[in-house]
Design a protein around this motif. Sequence first.
Motif, PDB file in Angstrom:
ATOM      1  N   LEU A  24       0.829  -1.204   0.000  1.00  0.00           N
ATOM      2  CA  LEU A  24       0.000   0.000   0.000  1.00  0.00           C
ATOM      3  C   LEU A  24       0.866   1.257   0.000  1.00  0.00           C
ATOM      4  O   LEU A  24       0.608   2.201  -0.749  1.00  0.00           O
ATOM      5  N   GLU A  25       1.910   1.262   0.813  1.00  0.00           N
ATOM      6  CA  GLU A  25       2.803   2.424   0.869  1.00  0.00           C
ATOM      7  C   GLU A  25       3.500   2.645  -0.471  1.00  0.00           C
ATOM      8  O   GLU A  25       3.562   3.774  -0.969  1.00  0.00           O
ATOM      9  N   GLN A  26       3.997   1.583  -1.078  1.00  0.00           N
ATOM     10  CA  GLN A  26       4.657   1.705  -2.384  1.00  0.00           C
ATOM     11  C   GLN A  26       3.684   2.197  -3.454  1.00  0.00           C
ATOM     12  O   GLN A  26       4.037   3.024  -4.291  1.00  0.00           O
ATOM     13  N   PHE A  27       2.455   1.690  -3.417  1.00  0.00           N
ATOM     14  CA  PHE A  27       1.446   2.115  -4.378  1.00  0.00           C
ATOM     15  C   PHE A  27       1.171   3.610  -4.234  1.00  0.00           C
ATOM     16  O   PHE A  27       1.175   4.353  -5.223  1.00  0.00           O
ATOM     17  N   CYS A  28       0.939   4.057  -2.995  1.00  0.00           N
ATOM     18  CA  CYS A  28       0.649   5.481  -2.762  1.00  0.00           C
ATOM     19  C   CYS A  28       1.833   6.361  -3.136  1.00  0.00           C
ATOM     20  O   CYS A  28       1.655   7.420  -3.751  1.00  0.00           O
ATOM     21  N   ASP A  29       3.039   5.946  -2.784  1.00  0.00           N
ATOM     22  CA  ASP A  29       4.232   6.713  -3.155  1.00  0.00           C
ATOM     23  C   ASP A  29       4.356   6.827  -4.674  1.00  0.00           C
ATOM     24  O   ASP A  29       4.705   7.893  -5.197  1.00  0.00           O
ATOM     25  N   THR A  30       4.059   5.747  -5.376  1.00  0.00           N
ATOM     26  CA  THR A  30       4.139   5.753  -6.834  1.00  0.00           C
ATOM     27  C   THR A  30       3.113   6.707  -7.437  1.00  0.00           C
ATOM     28  O   THR A  30       3.438   7.487  -8.344  1.00  0.00           O
ATOM     29  N   ILE A  31       1.898   6.667  -6.926  1.00  0.00           N
ATOM     30  CA  ILE A  31       0.851   7.566  -7.431  1.00  0.00           C
ATOM     31  C   ILE A  31       1.255   9.019  -7.220  1.00  0.00           C
ATOM     32  O   ILE A  31       1.117   9.864  -8.115  1.00  0.00           O
ATOM     33  N   VAL A  32       1.782   9.335  -6.044  1.00  0.00           N
ATOM     34  CA  VAL A  32       2.221  10.708  -5.763  1.00  0.00           C
ATOM     35  C   VAL A  32       3.328  11.110  -6.728  1.00  0.00           C
ATOM     36  O   VAL A  32       3.295  12.208  -7.304  1.00  0.00           O
ATOM     37  N   GLN A  33       4.313  10.247  -6.923  1.00  0.00           N
ATOM     38  CA  GLN A  33       5.415  10.586  -7.824  1.00  0.00           C
ATOM     39  C   GLN A  33       4.941  10.797  -9.261  1.00  0.00           C
ATOM     40  O   GLN A  33       5.404  11.717  -9.934  1.00  0.00           O
ATOM     41  N   VAL A  34       4.022   9.986  -9.710  1.00  0.00           N
ATOM     42  CA  VAL A  34       3.551  10.090 -11.096  1.00  0.00           C
ATOM     43  C   VAL A  34       2.709  11.352 -11.316  1.00  0.00           C
ATOM     44  O   VAL A  34       2.839  12.025 -12.330  1.00  0.00           O
ATOM     45  N   TYR A  35       1.851  11.685 -10.337  1.00  0.00           N
ATOM     46  CA  TYR A  35       0.869  12.744 -10.551  1.00  0.00           C
ATOM     47  C   TYR A  35       1.129  14.040  -9.802  1.00  0.00           C
ATOM     48  O   TYR A  35       0.385  14.999  -9.965  1.00  0.00           O
ATOM     49  N   LYS A  36       2.174  14.121  -8.998  1.00  0.00           N
ATOM     50  CA  LYS A  36       2.344  15.295  -8.141  1.00  0.00           C
ATOM     51  C   LYS A  36       2.498  16.602  -8.913  1.00  0.00           C
ATOM     52  O   LYS A  36       1.947  17.615  -8.508  1.00  0.00           O
ATOM     53  N   ASP A  37       3.209  16.597 -10.007  1.00  0.00           N
ATOM     54  CA  ASP A  37       3.424  17.846 -10.736  1.00  0.00           C
ATOM     55  C   ASP A  37       2.140  18.375 -11.365  1.00  0.00           C
ATOM     56  O   ASP A  37       1.952  19.588 -11.474  1.00  0.00           O
ATOM     57  N   GLU A  38       1.252  17.480 -11.758  1.00  0.00           N
ATOM     58  CA  GLU A  38       0.029  17.911 -12.428  1.00  0.00           C
ATOM     59  C   GLU A  38      -1.119  18.163 -11.456  1.00  0.00           C
ATOM     60  O   GLU A  38      -1.901  19.080 -11.635  1.00  0.00           O
ATOM     61  N   TYR A  39      -1.237  17.331 -10.424  1.00  0.00           N
ATOM     62  CA  TYR A  39      -2.427  17.387  -9.577  1.00  0.00           C
ATOM     63  C   TYR A  39      -2.175  17.803  -8.130  1.00  0.00           C
ATOM     64  O   TYR A  39      -3.094  18.220  -7.447  1.00  0.00           O
ATOM     65  N   ILE A  40      -0.964  17.633  -7.651  1.00  0.00           N
ATOM     66  CA  ILE A  40      -0.690  17.968  -6.259  1.00  0.00           C
ATOM     67  C   ILE A  40       0.119  19.258  -6.239  1.00  0.00           C
ATOM     68  O   ILE A  40       1.345  19.264  -6.263  1.00  0.00           O
ATOM     69  N   CYS A  41      -0.587  20.361  -6.250  1.00  0.00           N
ATOM     70  CA  CYS A  41       0.055  21.664  -6.254  1.00  0.00           C
ATOM     71  C   CYS A  41      -0.851  22.654  -5.527  1.00  0.00           C
ATOM     72  O   CYS A  41      -2.005  22.374  -5.252  1.00  0.00           O
ATOM     73  N   GLU A  42      -0.303  23.810  -5.226  1.00  0.00           N
ATOM     74  CA  GLU A  42      -1.106  24.839  -4.575  1.00  0.00           C
ATOM     75  C   GLU A  42      -2.144  25.355  -5.571  1.00  0.00           C
ATOM     76  O   GLU A  42      -1.855  25.505  -6.753  1.00  0.00           O
ATOM     77  N   PRO A  43      -3.350  25.616  -5.104  1.00  0.00           N
ATOM     78  CA  PRO A  43      -4.378  26.108  -6.029  1.00  0.00           C
ATOM     79  C   PRO A  43      -4.073  27.530  -6.500  1.00  0.00           C
ATOM     80  O   PRO A  43      -3.555  28.348  -5.749  1.00  0.00           O
ATOM     81  N   ASN A  44      -4.397  27.813  -7.765  1.00  0.00           N
ATOM     82  CA  ASN A  44      -4.267  29.184  -8.253  1.00  0.00           C
ATOM     83  C   ASN A  44      -5.588  29.917  -7.969  1.00  0.00           C
ATOM     84  O   ASN A  44      -6.522  29.335  -7.402  1.00  0.00           O
ATOM     85  N   GLN A  45      -5.688  31.153  -8.366  1.00  0.00           N
ATOM     86  CA  GLN A  45      -6.881  31.948  -8.056  1.00  0.00           C
ATOM     87  C   GLN A  45      -8.132  31.356  -8.698  1.00  0.00           C
ATOM     88  O   GLN A  45      -9.198  31.343  -8.086  1.00  0.00           O
ATOM     89  N   GLU A  46      -8.000  30.847  -9.910  1.00  0.00           N
ATOM     90  CA  GLU A  46      -9.145  30.225 -10.578  1.00  0.00           C
ATOM     91  C   GLU A  46      -9.630  28.999  -9.794  1.00  0.00           C
ATOM     92  O   GLU A  46     -10.823  28.797  -9.603  1.00  0.00           O
ATOM     93  N   ASP A  47      -8.679  28.183  -9.320  1.00  0.00           N
ATOM     94  CA  ASP A  47      -9.037  27.013  -8.503  1.00  0.00           C
ATOM     95  C   ASP A  47      -9.741  27.447  -7.222  1.00  0.00           C
ATOM     96  O   ASP A  47     -10.745  26.852  -6.820  1.00  0.00           O
ATOM     97  N   LEU A  48      -9.190  28.461  -6.566  1.00  0.00           N
ATOM     98  CA  LEU A  48      -9.787  28.949  -5.317  1.00  0.00           C
ATOM     99  C   LEU A  48     -11.206  29.452  -5.535  1.00  0.00           C
ATOM    100  O   LEU A  48     -12.111  29.145  -4.745  1.00  0.00           O
ATOM    101  N   ASN A  49     -11.410  30.215  -6.600  1.00  0.00           N
ATOM    102  CA  ASN A  49     -12.750  30.734  -6.887  1.00  0.00           C
ATOM    103  C   ASN A  49     -13.744  29.597  -7.137  1.00  0.00           C
ATOM    104  O   ASN A  49     -14.872  29.621  -6.639  1.00  0.00           O
ATOM    105  N   ARG A  50     -13.318  28.589  -7.893  1.00  0.00           N
ATOM    106  CA  ARG A  50     -14.180  27.436  -8.169  1.00  0.00           C
ATOM    107  C   ARG A  50     -14.510  26.681  -6.875  1.00  0.00           C
ATOM    108  O   ARG A  50     -15.666  26.325  -6.629  1.00  0.00           O
ATOM    109  N   LEU A  51     -13.505  26.460  -6.031  1.00  0.00           N
ATOM    110  CA  LEU A  51     -13.735  25.759  -4.769  1.00  0.00           C
ATOM    111  C   LEU A  51     -14.648  26.552  -3.837  1.00  0.00           C
ATOM    112  O   LEU A  51     -15.521  25.983  -3.171  1.00  0.00           O
ATOM    113  N   LEU A  52     -14.455  27.872  -3.788  1.00  0.00           N
ATOM    114  CA  LEU A  52     -15.309  28.708  -2.937  1.00  0.00           C
ATOM    115  C   LEU A  52     -16.759  28.687  -3.402  1.00  0.00           C
ATOM    116  O   LEU A  52     -17.679  28.581  -2.590  1.00  0.00           O
ATOM    117  N   ARG A  53     -16.971  28.782  -4.738  1.00  0.00           N
ATOM    118  CA  ARG A  53     -18.343  28.718  -5.267  1.00  0.00           C
ATOM    119  C   ARG A  53     -19.000  27.392  -4.924  1.00  0.00           C
ATOM    120  O   ARG A  53     -20.148  27.335  -4.483  1.00  0.00           O
TER     121      ARG A  53
END
Length: 110
Positions: free
Chosen positions: A52-81
């Motif tokens: 399980l740990e290896q699986f989760c670490d792999t998912i983070v490594q593969v997707y972190k640059d695209e999906y695991i990042c700080e939200p920009n203003q557009e993301d924040l506005n969408r989440l707030l709405r």
Amino acid sequence: MAAAMKWNRAGRPGFSPHQKVTIALQMMAYDSPADLIDETHGMFESTCLDTLEQFCDTIVQVYKDEYICEPNQEDLNRLLRKAEDRGFLSMIGSSDYMHWDWKNCPTGWQ
């Protein structure tokens, strides 16, 4: 061509990568404890947790640059709405929810 069979420390055939991924997904999807996997699939609890740990670490490594990042203003506005539509005002910056009225919660939780 199939990969060569790996043997575990007990001298038995090891689990394939497909089996390990399936078990990791089962543990996450159904909140299955590792000792239950041991009973149902014969994979030791420590191997389940390592898998399980290896699986989760792999998912983070593969997707972190695209999906695991700080939200920009557009993301924040969408989440707030979305949050306000559902009755969660001022959600961003208040993830501890201390601004909510906790009148119906036990006093130990307030």
